[in-house]
Design a protein around this motif. Structure first.
Motif, PDB file in Angstrom:
ATOM      1  N   VAL A 100     -29.518   2.216 -39.497  1.00  0.00           N
ATOM      2  CA  VAL A 100     -28.440   3.133 -39.901  1.00  0.00           C
ATOM      3  C   VAL A 100     -29.042   4.401 -40.517  1.00  0.00           C
ATOM      4  O   VAL A 100     -28.622   5.514 -40.220  1.00  0.00           O
ATOM      5  N   ALA A 101     -30.047   4.218 -41.380  1.00  0.00           N
ATOM      6  CA  ALA A 101     -30.681   5.367 -42.027  1.00  0.00           C
ATOM      7  C   ALA A 101     -31.350   6.271 -41.000  1.00  0.00           C
ATOM      8  O   ALA A 101     -31.234   7.503 -41.065  1.00  0.00           O
ATOM      9  N   ILE A 295     -46.108   8.922 -47.567  1.00  0.00           N
ATOM     10  CA  ILE A 295     -44.938   8.624 -46.734  1.00  0.00           C
ATOM     11  C   ILE A 295     -44.650   9.773 -45.780  1.00  0.00           C
ATOM     12  O   ILE A 295     -44.384   9.571 -44.585  1.00  0.00           O
ATOM     13  N   ARG A 296     -44.705  10.986 -46.295  1.00  0.00           N
ATOM     14  CA  ARG A 296     -44.471  12.151 -45.424  1.00  0.00           C
ATOM     15  C   ARG A 296     -45.485  12.191 -44.287  1.00  0.00           C
ATOM     16  O   ARG A 296     -45.136  12.473 -43.129  1.00  0.00           O
ATOM     17  N   ALA A 329     -38.711  17.969 -42.665  1.00  0.00           N
ATOM     18  CA  ALA A 329     -37.344  17.646 -43.089  1.00  0.00           C
ATOM     19  C   ALA A 329     -37.055  16.158 -42.876  1.00  0.00           C
ATOM     20  O   ALA A 329     -36.435  15.506 -43.725  1.00  0.00           O
ATOM     21  N   ALA A 330     -37.502  15.617 -41.743  1.00  0.00           N
ATOM     22  CA  ALA A 330     -37.305  14.189 -41.473  1.00  0.00           C
ATOM     23  C   ALA A 330     -38.054  13.336 -42.499  1.00  0.00           C
ATOM     24  O   ALA A 330     -37.530  12.316 -42.975  1.00  0.00           O
ATOM     25  N   VAL A 335     -37.849   9.787 -47.335  1.00  0.00           N
ATOM     26  CA  VAL A 335     -38.186   9.473 -48.722  1.00  0.00           C
ATOM     27  C   VAL A 335     -36.921   9.249 -49.542  1.00  0.00           C
ATOM     28  O   VAL A 335     -36.847   8.353 -50.383  1.00  0.00           O
ATOM     29  N   ARG A 336     -35.904  10.057 -49.273  1.00  0.00           N
ATOM     30  CA  ARG A 336     -34.655   9.951 -50.024  1.00  0.00           C
ATOM     31  C   ARG A 336     -33.917   8.645 -49.712  1.00  0.00           C
ATOM     32  O   ARG A 336     -33.292   8.046 -50.575  1.00  0.00           O
ATOM     33  N   TYR A 337     -33.996   8.208 -48.465  1.00  0.00           N
ATOM     34  CA  TYR A 337     -33.307   6.981 -48.062  1.00  0.00           C
ATOM     35  C   TYR A 337     -34.089   5.713 -48.439  1.00  0.00           C
ATOM     36  O   TYR A 337     -33.526   4.624 -48.474  1.00  0.00           O
TER      37      TYR A 337
END
Length: 407
Positions: A100-101, A295-296, A329-330, A335-337
Motif C-alpha cells: 500500500v505504501a 535508506i535513501r 523524492a521517492a 523514510v516517512r512511511y
C-alpha cells in the motif's frame, strides 16, 4: 517490692512492652519502605531544606545512568540482537502495508514530478509501473535491513534508548525498582517485628530493674535504628551463603537472583527496550541522519536497478536531472512511511529480538556486585536518613509509652 512482685502486680504493662517494641520495629520499617518511593516530588520547603522526596525519585538520574550502563555494557548487545531479524520474514510480515505504501509513494511521486508523462499514460500502464515497483519492495527491505544490521552501532545508541524511556516517566523507574524489590521490602517489614520483639524482651528486663523513664524512648530509638540498619544489611549481605551453626545466612536479594532476572527482564522488555522505542531511536535519535542516508541510498539503488533496462528512454523522456529529483523524492517519502510500516511487524520483531530472555540469561552471569547494583543504589545514598528516621520514630513511640505507663 521485688521484681517478681511488681511483675505480678503490673503484668499487663510488662507483657505489652515487647509487643509495642515489635510494633515499633514494624512501623519504622514501613515508614522506611514508603520513604524509599514516596513522594514522587519534593514536599516541604527547599530553602532551607525541610521536607522529603522519595529516595528513588530523588536520585532517579543517577539510578537511570546506572541502569542504562548495566543494560548496555552487560545485558544487551545491539549487534547480536538485530542480527536475529530475518529480512525475508520481515518483508512478509509487512507485505500488506508495504505494498500500500509503495502504491501511494509511486503514484504521488510520479504525479508530482512527472505529471505530464503520468497523465498521458493509460490506467493499465500506471498500474503496471506501480506493480513493477511493488515487485522490487522485498529487495528494498533486504537492502535496508542489511544496512541496519551492518551499521547498527552507528545508527542506534541503545544506552540513550534506556535513558530516554526511564527519564520520560519517573513512575516507570520507581515501579521497576519497587517491583523487583517487593519481597525484600516485605522481608524488611517482617524483620522489624522479629528484631523489635527480641529487643523488647531486653527492654522489659531493663525496665523491671531500673524503672527509669528514659529506658523506653532510648530502647525505642535503639529498636528503630538497629532494626532498620540490620534489615537493610540482610537484604544484600552476605553475598554468598554463609553457615553459622545451624543457620545459613544469605542476602535475600542475592538469593533471589533467578527470580529477579526473569522479573527485571520482563519489565525492561515490556517498558524500555520495546520495538517502538528502538525504532524511534533508530529513525529519530541523535544518529538518525546516518540511517536516513543509508535508506535513501538503498531506495535510489533499487530504483536505478529497476530502471536499468529503460534508462535511455528515461534520459530522453524525463531527463537525468529530473530523474535524480524523482529518486530523492521517492527515498524521502519511503523514510516517512517506514516507521508505521515496520510497526506492523512489531510482534515478529519482539519475538525475534528476544530481549527478555537475553537479559534474563545474561543477568545470571553478572558478578554478585554487579547484580547487587540493580537495587543497592536505591538504598546506599540515603540509607543513613532512613535509619535515622527509624530511630526518631522509635524514640517518639517510646516516649508515648512512658506517658501512658506513668500517667
Amino acid at each position: 517490692m521485688s521484681i517478681f512482685g511488681d511483675f505480678a502486680a503490673h503484668w499487663q504493662v510488662y507483657l505489652s512492652m515487647p509487643v509495642i517494641a515489635a510494633v515499633i520495629g514494624y512501623l519504622t520499617k514501613r515508614a522506611a519502605i514508603e520513604m524509599m518511593f514516596r513522594p514522587m516530588r519534593f514536599v516541604g520547603i527547599k530553602e532551607p531544606w525541610l521536607g522529603w522526596q522519595g529516595v528513588v525519585p530523588r536520585h532517579s538520574e543517577r539510578m537511570i545512568r546506572i541502569s542504562a550502563d548495566l543494560l548496555t555494557r552487560r545485558l544487551v548487545d545491539p549487534d547480536e540482537i538485530f542480527r536475529r531479524l530475518d529480512s525475508d520474514r520481515l518483508a512478509k510480515e509487512i507485505e500488506g502495508p508495504l505494498l500500500v505504501a509503495v502504491d501511494e509513494i509511486t503514484r504521488d511521486v510520479m504525479a508530482r514530478y512527472q505529471s505530464g508523462l503520468w497523465d498521458l499514460l493509460p490506467p493499465f500502464a500506471r498500474d503496471l509501473i506501480v506493480k513493477q515497483v511493488q515487485a522490487s519492495s522485498p529487495l528494498l527491505v533486504k537492502r535496508i535491513m542489511a544496512e541496519i544490521q551492518e551499521h547498527i552501532g552507528e545508527v542506534l545508541d541503545i544506552r540513550q534508548v534506556a535513558v530516554d524511556a526511564l527519564t520520560r516517566d519517573k513512575v516507570l523507574l520507581v515501579g521497576l525498582t519497587r517491583d523487583i524489590s517487593r519481597p525484600e521490602m516485605a522481608f524488611i517489614a517482617r524483620c522489624g517485628v522479629y528484631f523489635g520483639l527480641f529487643l523488647g524482651l531486653i527492654q522489659t528486663v531493663v525496665w523491671a530493674v531500673t524503672k527509669n523513664p528514659l529506658v523506653l524512648p532510648l530502647f525505642g530509638a535503639l529498636i528503630g535504628w538497629f532494626t532498620d540498619w540490620l534489615a537493610i544489611k540482610l537484604v544484600f549481605f552476605p553475598r554468598r551463603p554463609r553457615r553459622i551453626g545451624p543457620i545459613t545466612l544469605h542476602g535475600v536479594f542475592q538469593r533471589r537472583r533467578d527470580e529477579v532476572a526473569k522479573q527485571y527482564a520482563a519489565i525492561v522488555a515490556r517498558e524500555v527496550m520495546t520495538v517502538p522505542n528502538l525504532l524511534d531511536a533508530v529513525l529519530r535519535g541523535p544518529r538518525a541522519d546516518r540511517l536516513l542516508g543509508m535508506i535513501r541510498r538503498a531506495v535510489e539503488e533499487t530504483i536505478d536497478e529497476q530502471a536499468a533496462a529503460v534508462r535511455p528512454v528515461i534520459a530522453v523522456a524525463v531527463g537525468t536531472k529530473a530523474f535524480g529529483e524523482l529518486k530523492r523524492a521517492a527515498a524521502d517519502r519511503a523514510v516517512r512511511y517506514l516507521p508505521d510500516t515496520i510497526l506492523h511487524a512489531k510482534d515478529y520483531a519482539t519475538a525475534a529480538l528476544d530481549i527478555r530472555d537475553t537479559i534474563a540469561t545474561r543477568m545470571r552471569r553478572l558478578t554478585r556486585i554487579e547484580y547487587e547494583g540493580l537495587l543497592r543504589p536505591a538504598f546506599r545514598q540515603d540509607e543513613w536518613k532512613l535509619i535515622a528516621v527509624g530511630a526518631v520514630i522509635g524514640a517518639l513511640i517510646g516516649e508515648l509509652q512512658v506517658l501512658l505507663l506513668l500517667h
